[in-house]
Write an enzyme that holds these catalytic residues in place. Structure first.
Site, PDB file in Angstrom:
ATOM      1  N   CYS A  49       0.857  -1.258  -0.063  1.00  0.00           N
ATOM      2  CA  CYS A  49      -0.118   0.015   0.018  1.00  0.00           C
ATOM      3  C   CYS A  49       0.776   1.139   0.097  1.00  0.00           C
ATOM      4  CB  CYS A  49      -0.984   0.271   1.182  1.00  0.00           C
ATOM      5  SG  CYS A  49       0.126   0.059   2.906  1.00  0.00           S
ATOM      6  N   CYS A  62       3.141   1.730   3.072  1.00  0.00           N
ATOM      7  CA  CYS A  62       4.220   0.718   2.902  1.00  0.00           C
ATOM      8  C   CYS A  62       5.376   1.280   2.162  1.00  0.00           C
ATOM      9  CB  CYS A  62       3.890  -0.679   2.538  1.00  0.00           C
ATOM     10  SG  CYS A  62       2.709  -1.301   3.088  1.00  0.00           S
ATOM     11  N   ASP A  79       2.187 -33.815  -2.457  1.00  0.00           N
ATOM     12  CA  ASP A  79       3.275 -34.054  -1.821  1.00  0.00           C
ATOM     13  C   ASP A  79       2.821 -33.876  -0.304  1.00  0.00           C
ATOM     14  OD1 ASP A  79       6.062 -33.931  -0.581  1.00  0.00           O
ATOM     15  OD2 ASP A  79       5.738 -32.090  -0.447  1.00  0.00           O
ATOM     16  N   ASP A  98       6.024 -28.654  -2.877  1.00  0.00           N
ATOM     17  CA  ASP A  98       6.587 -27.359  -2.370  1.00  0.00           C
ATOM     18  C   ASP A  98       8.157 -27.512  -2.440  1.00  0.00           C
ATOM     19  OD1 ASP A  98       6.388 -29.025  -0.166  1.00  0.00           O
ATOM     20  OD2 ASP A  98       6.875 -27.326   1.237  1.00  0.00           O
ATOM     21  N   ASP A 109      10.388 -31.752  -4.906  1.00  0.00           N
ATOM     22  CA  ASP A 109       9.513 -31.911  -5.728  1.00  0.00           C
ATOM     23  C   ASP A 109       9.527 -31.293  -6.925  1.00  0.00           C
ATOM     24  OD1 ASP A 109       7.767 -33.178  -3.888  1.00  0.00           O
ATOM     25  OD2 ASP A 109       7.447 -31.233  -2.778  1.00  0.00           O
TER      26      ASP A 109
END
Lengths: 706, 48
Positions: free
Chosen positions: A24, A27, A425, A601, A605
């Site tokens: 935003c 930030c 997974d 992840d 994998d």
């Protein structure tokens, strides 16, 4: 201003930091001002779309100083690896042709409307000349993306969607120029330019979608350890970036940090979490002499690691090679638009040629026949077909992105729509991948014990302590006030509470992931940790099943851990699978005629994600996982899976409808063109209406991702 | 016919002007960060 900046930039460095947490104006302002206050920093400029900040600073400022300043503001950040220039955008090279086509088609249309309303003689000739003056250079410029792609396809002896487009545009422009020079009645400049405008709009939309998704994914990437503290010969600590590590350097890895390179432990004793590499969830003890791998998380105590291999030589290289081999099968996938054009282009060209020959045989002049053949080409030019796929996919991807599901490219939706088998997974995909304290163990604690446990846990940065303090704080436990608290690496936190010695330490029995709460005068309480299933995982799997997709678990973890999750979800599972086993399992399913979706992840994998027909990774996945996956979802909920599959299927449904709409218009208009009744006016109206129909139909997908 | 001789060039010049402006903006990097530009106007005081 600009002159000053270039003069100074000789002595200034530029660093690009990735700050995923910015979203935003507040930030942005915080980050820019916070960095500007760091001594030695000249300026900072945020790019919010890419979640990056470009810092201009004197060479004396180091990267840890910058990331430290951001951390003090509450933003996690990582220096961007490799080149500091932004990755080439796909949409930028299309913007200028799009603008030119828009400008030219609007002005030429203005002329054409006057001609259609009955401009005669000198006026018409003048308008034709102005149209040609605008149209010919504009077509040459705005048509380049198509000409280039058509040429490269033809050179390889293939044909694609751009070949009929290029031929149609070139012939129509040439004919119109001839008509203009000879003072003829009809010129098609408006038609060709409008065609270019619509097609470029489709391309630009497609590219914009890819850019957006890539910016989002890139913000998540590069979060792995991109450097480490290195102990130099004289004992001082220096921060060294990962690419600069060389064999023989000694890294000091604090508890809670990831290793940046392969190596061998030279001092210290700890437990390592290798779940990212192997999928194995139980911590592995490590001591002097143990070989350790990049990407491993150090759990217990600081260790010194002598680097044995870096970059290309690490154990990750094996996984990278597997991935490269696995990705080749996917690149063989032909997108639906190209498949359609394989049939479409020859049909259109035959039709145009046939009408030319037919009219010649019927006794028409050469000129008349060629005009009709070109009218056929223009009317069949895949204008709406060029929009049919990208518009639907852009709208669907936008809907998914609002749901926190980022699709990396349009072909991912096409592949995802055909999925009939899912392989998931365990660690980090089906589960959250973080140990959380067992609810029953927490409930067994007395309020006093819970308060002391929270007090002790808050002193430690150990992953288990942090998970414990998070869980206790969520249960509204107030931390007890402790004295003399101290954390000893590998031995836990010790303190005094109301005069009694209390400790949160490693349990005496090995095996389970647990901590022991030791209070003087009371029996030791053991708090075990489990890797929780993602919320609504069971519901999401049931949803997938109702969509006709059977799922199974494919994990590198041990059989007992997999069996536990398999029982909880009712799936079958394969355990202790190496990265190679995983790709082979997927290849077997593909061999049996399935279209496989892989959800994973970890690094282990990566090859399987690349080998599967489509792949999805959670936002918490490793770099490799996120890079290999087609789709990345944010948040904890697994409901993203059925949502993505459902949206992909509906998108393909809309794409098919769009094709039908576009072809239906051709079926109506082509007989008119063959019979020689099509004028530029009819062509323009037909083209615009069919395009608007296709766009309107695609917009129905705005709420596709419910 | 005389009105056309005036109006057509005016229309073309105006169109070319906007096209030129667009190219200028494209070169100047104004399309680099669309989200950021939308948020920058919300900064309270003058931008750094």
């Amino acid at each position: 201003m600009t002159a000053v900046a270039t003069a100074v930039s000789q002595v200034l460095n530029e660093t690009v930091l990735i700050v995923p947490g910015m979203h935003c104006a507040g930030c942005m302002a915080k980050v820019e001002r916070g960095l500007a206050q760091v001594p030695g920093v000249v300026g900072a400029r945020v790019n919010l779309s890419a979640r990056q900040v470009r810092v201009t600073h004197y060479p004396a400022v180091t990267i840890p100083e910058l990331t430290g300043a951001l951390e003090a503001l509450g933003f996690a950040s990582q220096p961007r690896l490799g080149e500091t220039q932004a990755a080439p955008s796909a949409v930028k090279p299309l913007l200028a042709p799009l603008a030119v086509a828009g400008f030219a088609s609007m002005n030429v249309m203005l002329m054409s409307v006057s001609i259609w309303s009955g401009a005669e003689g000198a006026t018409r000739e003048l308008f034709h000349w102005i149209s040609a003056l605008i149209g010919v250079p504009a077509t040459a410029y705005a048509g380049r993306p198509f000409f280039r792609s058509a040429w490269s396809a033809l050179r390889k002896g293939r044909t694609n969607m751009d070949v009929p487009i290029s031929i149609g545009i070139t012939l129509a422009t040439a004919l119109s120029l001839y008509e203009t020079v000879t003072g003829g009645r009809t010129a098609w400049f408006d038609g060709t330019l409008m065609l270019l405008l619509f097609l470029l709009a489709g391309r630009a939309l497609d590219a914009a979608m890819r850019d957006r998704a890539r910016a989002g994914v890139e913000a998540l990437l590069h979060q792995a350890a991109s450097g480490t503290m290195v102990v130099t010969v004289d004992g001082t600590l220096n921060w060294v970036a990962a690419p600069d590590l060389v064999s023989g350097m000694c890294m000091r890895v604090a508890a809670g940090e990831r290793l940046a390179a392969d190596g061998e432990i030279v001092s210290g004793k700890t437990a390592l979490d290798q779940s990212l590499l192997t999928g194995e969830s139980a911590p592995v003890p490590a001591q002097v002499g143990t070989a350790v791998h990049a990407g491993t998380l150090n759990l217990d105590a600081p260790i010194d690691v002598c680097v044995t291999a870096t970059g290309r030589d690490t154990s990750l290289a094996e996984i990278a090679r597997l991935m490269e081999a696995a990705g080749q099968s996917r690149s063989a996938y032909v997108r639906i638009a190209d498949r359609a054009s394989r049939y479409y282009a020859p049909a259109v060209h035959t039709l145009a040629l046939a009408s030319f020959l037919g009219w010649m045989l019927a006794g028409a002049s050469f000129y008349q026949s060629i005009v009709i053949a070109i009218a056929v080409l223009i009317i069949t030019c895949p204008c709406a077909i060029g929009l049919a796929v990208p518009v639907a996919q852009v709208v669907a991807c936008g809907a998914l992105m609002r749901k926190g599901i980022m699709v990396k490219d349009g072909s991912a939706l096409e592949r995802l729509a055909r999925i009939d088998r899912a392989v998931i997974d365990k660690t980090g995909s089906l589960t959250l991948g973080q140990p959380t304290p067992d609810a029953t163990a927490l409930a067994a604690l007395s309020p006093e014990q819970a308060a002391v446990a929270l007090g002790l846990a808050s002193y430690s940065r150990h992953p288990l302590s942090r998970a414990l303090s998070r869980a206790l704080a969520e249960a509204d436990v107030q931390a007890a006030v402790l004295e003399d608290a101290s954390e000893q690496p590998g031995r836990g936190v010790h303190a005094r509470w109301n005069g009694r010695i209390v400790a949160l330490r490693r349990p005496d029995v090995a095996g389970a992931v647990a901590v022991a709460l030791d209070m003087e005068g009371e029996p030791v309480r053991l708090i075990t940790f489990v890797d929780r299933l993602r919320p609504d995982a069971v519901q999401a799997l049931a949803h997938l099943k109702s969509q006709g997709i059977a799922s199974s678990i494919l994990s590198g973890d041990n059989a007992a851990a997999v069996a536990q999750i398999a029982r909880a979800t009712g799936l079958t599972g394969q355990s202790s699978a190496s990265p190679r086993d995983k790709t082979e399992a997927i290849a077997r399913l593909q061999g049996a005629g399935h279209h496989v979706l892989m959800i994973g992840d970890g690094l282990n994998d990566g090859p399987a994600l690349a080998a599967a027909d489509a792949s999805i990774a959670p936002g918490t996945a490793s770099d490799v996982g996120r890079q290999a996956a087609d789709i990345v979802f944010l948040g904890d909920s697994l409901m993203a899976l059925p949502c993505a599959v459902d949206t992909a299927r509906r998108t393909m449904q809309v794409v098919r409808q769009n094709f039908l709409l576009a072809i239906g218009y051709n079926v109506l208009a082509v007989p008119l063109a063959i019979l020689g009744y099509v004028t530029p006016l009819i062509a323009a109206v037909a083209m615009a209406t069919s395009s608007i129909l296709v766009i309107a139909n695609s917009l129905r997908l705005v709420r596709a991702a419910r | 016919m005389t009105s056309l001789a005036i109006l057509v060039p005016i229309a073309l010049v105006m169109g070319l002007c906007s096209l030129g402006t667009f190219f200028w903006a494209l070169r100047g990097g104004q399309f680099e960060d669309l989200d950021g530009a939308a948020n920058r106007i919300l900064f309270d005081d003058e931008a750094p």
